[in-house]
Write an enzyme that holds these catalytic residues in place. Structure first.
Site, PDB file in Angstrom:
ATOM      1  N   GLY A  46       1.089  -1.162  -0.027  1.00 60.28           N
ATOM      2  CA  GLY A  46      -0.081  -0.034   0.033  1.00 60.28           C
ATOM      3  C   GLY A  46       0.774   1.322  -0.070  1.00 60.28           C
ATOM      4  O   GLY A  46       1.914   1.018   0.314  1.00 60.28           O
ATOM      5  N   GLN A  51       2.834   9.974   1.281  1.00 60.13           N
ATOM      6  CA  GLN A  51       3.998   9.167   1.248  1.00 60.13           C
ATOM      7  C   GLN A  51       4.976   9.398   0.098  1.00 60.13           C
ATOM      8  O   GLN A  51       6.042   9.162   0.081  1.00 60.13           O
ATOM      9  CB  GLN A  51       3.913   7.855   1.376  1.00 60.13           C
ATOM     10  CG  GLN A  51       3.406   7.244   2.694  1.00 60.13           C
ATOM     11  CD  GLN A  51       3.260   5.665   2.847  1.00 60.13           C
ATOM     12  OE1 GLN A  51       2.200   5.047   2.183  1.00 60.13           O
ATOM     13  NE2 GLN A  51       4.425   5.314   3.493  1.00 60.13           N
ATOM     14  N   CYS A  90       6.029  -0.219   7.266  1.00 61.37           N
ATOM     15  CA  CYS A  90       5.768   1.007   6.476  1.00 61.37           C
ATOM     16  C   CYS A  90       6.851   1.652   5.561  1.00 61.37           C
ATOM     17  O   CYS A  90       7.846   1.506   6.188  1.00 61.37           O
ATOM     18  CB  CYS A  90       5.210   2.309   7.668  1.00 61.37           C
ATOM     19  SG  CYS A  90       4.737   3.700   6.613  1.00 61.37           S
ATOM     20  N   LEU A  91       6.656   1.987   4.424  1.00 59.68           N
ATOM     21  CA  LEU A  91       7.660   2.261   3.559  1.00 59.68           C
ATOM     22  C   LEU A  91       8.254   3.610   4.082  1.00 59.68           C
ATOM     23  O   LEU A  91       9.274   3.853   3.329  1.00 59.68           O
ATOM     24  CB  LEU A  91       7.078   2.523   2.008  1.00 59.68           C
ATOM     25  CG  LEU A  91       6.442   1.283   1.277  1.00 59.68           C
ATOM     26  CD1 LEU A  91       5.852   1.446   0.052  1.00 59.68           C
ATOM     27  CD2 LEU A  91       7.536   0.167   1.235  1.00 59.68           C
ATOM     28  N   HIS A 132      -4.644   1.049   7.355  1.00 55.40           N
ATOM     29  CA  HIS A 132      -3.197   1.579   7.601  1.00 55.40           C
ATOM     30  C   HIS A 132      -2.942   2.708   6.323  1.00 55.40           C
ATOM     31  O   HIS A 132      -2.518   3.911   6.926  1.00 55.40           O
ATOM     32  CB  HIS A 132      -1.687   0.601   7.152  1.00 55.40           C
ATOM     33  CG  HIS A 132      -0.450   0.980   7.095  1.00 55.40           C
ATOM     34  ND1 HIS A 132       0.308   0.570   8.316  1.00 55.40           N
ATOM     35  CD2 HIS A 132       0.057   1.863   6.335  1.00 55.40           C
ATOM     36  CE1 HIS A 132       1.474   1.224   8.052  1.00 55.40           C
ATOM     37  NE2 HIS A 132       1.346   1.836   6.865  1.00 55.40           N
ATOM     38  N   GLU A 133      -3.290   2.655   5.124  1.00 57.87           N
ATOM     39  CA  GLU A 133      -3.152   3.613   4.166  1.00 57.87           C
ATOM     40  C   GLU A 133      -4.373   4.773   4.691  1.00 57.87           C
ATOM     41  O   GLU A 133      -4.078   6.078   4.522  1.00 57.87           O
ATOM     42  CB  GLU A 133      -3.510   3.010   2.840  1.00 57.87           C
ATOM     43  CG  GLU A 133      -2.374   1.986   2.334  1.00 57.87           C
ATOM     44  CD  GLU A 133      -1.034   2.346   2.603  1.00 57.87           C
ATOM     45  OE1 GLU A 133      -0.654   3.782   2.572  1.00 57.87           O
ATOM     46  OE2 GLU A 133      -0.167   1.640   2.834  1.00 57.87           O
ATOM     47  N   HIS A 136      -2.852   6.867   7.098  1.00 56.85           N
ATOM     48  CA  HIS A 136      -1.699   8.163   6.423  1.00 56.85           C
ATOM     49  C   HIS A 136      -2.572   9.367   6.118  1.00 56.85           C
ATOM     50  O   HIS A 136      -1.856  10.465   6.011  1.00 56.85           O
ATOM     51  CB  HIS A 136      -1.209   7.523   5.525  1.00 56.85           C
ATOM     52  CG  HIS A 136       0.026   6.731   5.503  1.00 56.85           C
ATOM     53  ND1 HIS A 136       1.200   7.328   6.308  1.00 56.85           N
ATOM     54  CD2 HIS A 136       0.477   5.398   5.435  1.00 56.85           C
ATOM     55  CE1 HIS A 136       2.090   6.522   6.352  1.00 56.85           C
ATOM     56  NE2 HIS A 136       1.831   5.282   5.914  1.00 56.85           N
TER      57      HIS A 136
END
Length: 161
Positions: A46, A51, A90-91, A132-133, A136
């Site tokens: 995701g 991000q 997480c990226l 999760h997304e 963000h």
């Protein structure tokens, strides 16, 4: 298509509530395509617009299941139930992993790149990835929900067992 730079923590945009999308045009479609390519290149499941430095309520999720790419524009949680606890990464936080509890089943409403509304029900890992997304997009980082941290080495040991 372009691979975008992933914003790493600490960066103010990661903790900013993003602006709703109001224009559904070719620029938005290009952003979604580029986000998808970036997510794939980074080996993620995701990616949210903040991000990649964009202050818009846009996210993509793809966990390689029957759903394929899920584009979330202006997503809203309708209902949630149950709980699940698992490890997340997480990226924007390379090499950082933590145990997070989230709802197990969700029902959301969102828009696609054409602005059309749709609803989606998800459970398990897909529900986790979507939430999760969505976090963000509200400036909420998974680190605020971590109950226990793990190193990459610990995760590798756990998966080998």
């Amino acid at each position: 298509m372009s691979i975008l730079s992933i914003v790493k923590h600490p960066a103010a945009i990661l903790e900013t509530k993003c602006q709703p999308v109001t224009v559904f045009d070719s620029k938005l479609k290009r952003l979604v395509r580029d986000m998808n390519e970036t997510m794939i290149e980074a080996d993620g499941v995701g990616l949210a617009a903040p991000q990649v430095g964009v202050d818009q309520r846009v996210a993509v999720v793809d966990i390689e299941d029957d759903h394929g790419l899920i584009v979330l524009i202006n997503p809203e949680l309708i209902t949630s139930e149950g709980t699940q606890t698992d490890v997340e990464g997480c990226l924007s936080f390379p090499e950082l992993y933590g145990e997070v509890t989230r709802p197990n089943r969700i029902h959301i409403k969102a828009q696609n790149v054409k602005g059309q509304f749709y609803t989606l029900q998800a459970e398990g890992f897909l529900a986790r990835a979507i939430l999760h997304e969505m976090d963000h997009l509200d400036g909420v980082l998974f680190t605020t929900k971590v109950e226990k941290y793990y190193s990459a080495e610990e995760l590798e040991r756990m998966s080998a067992e």
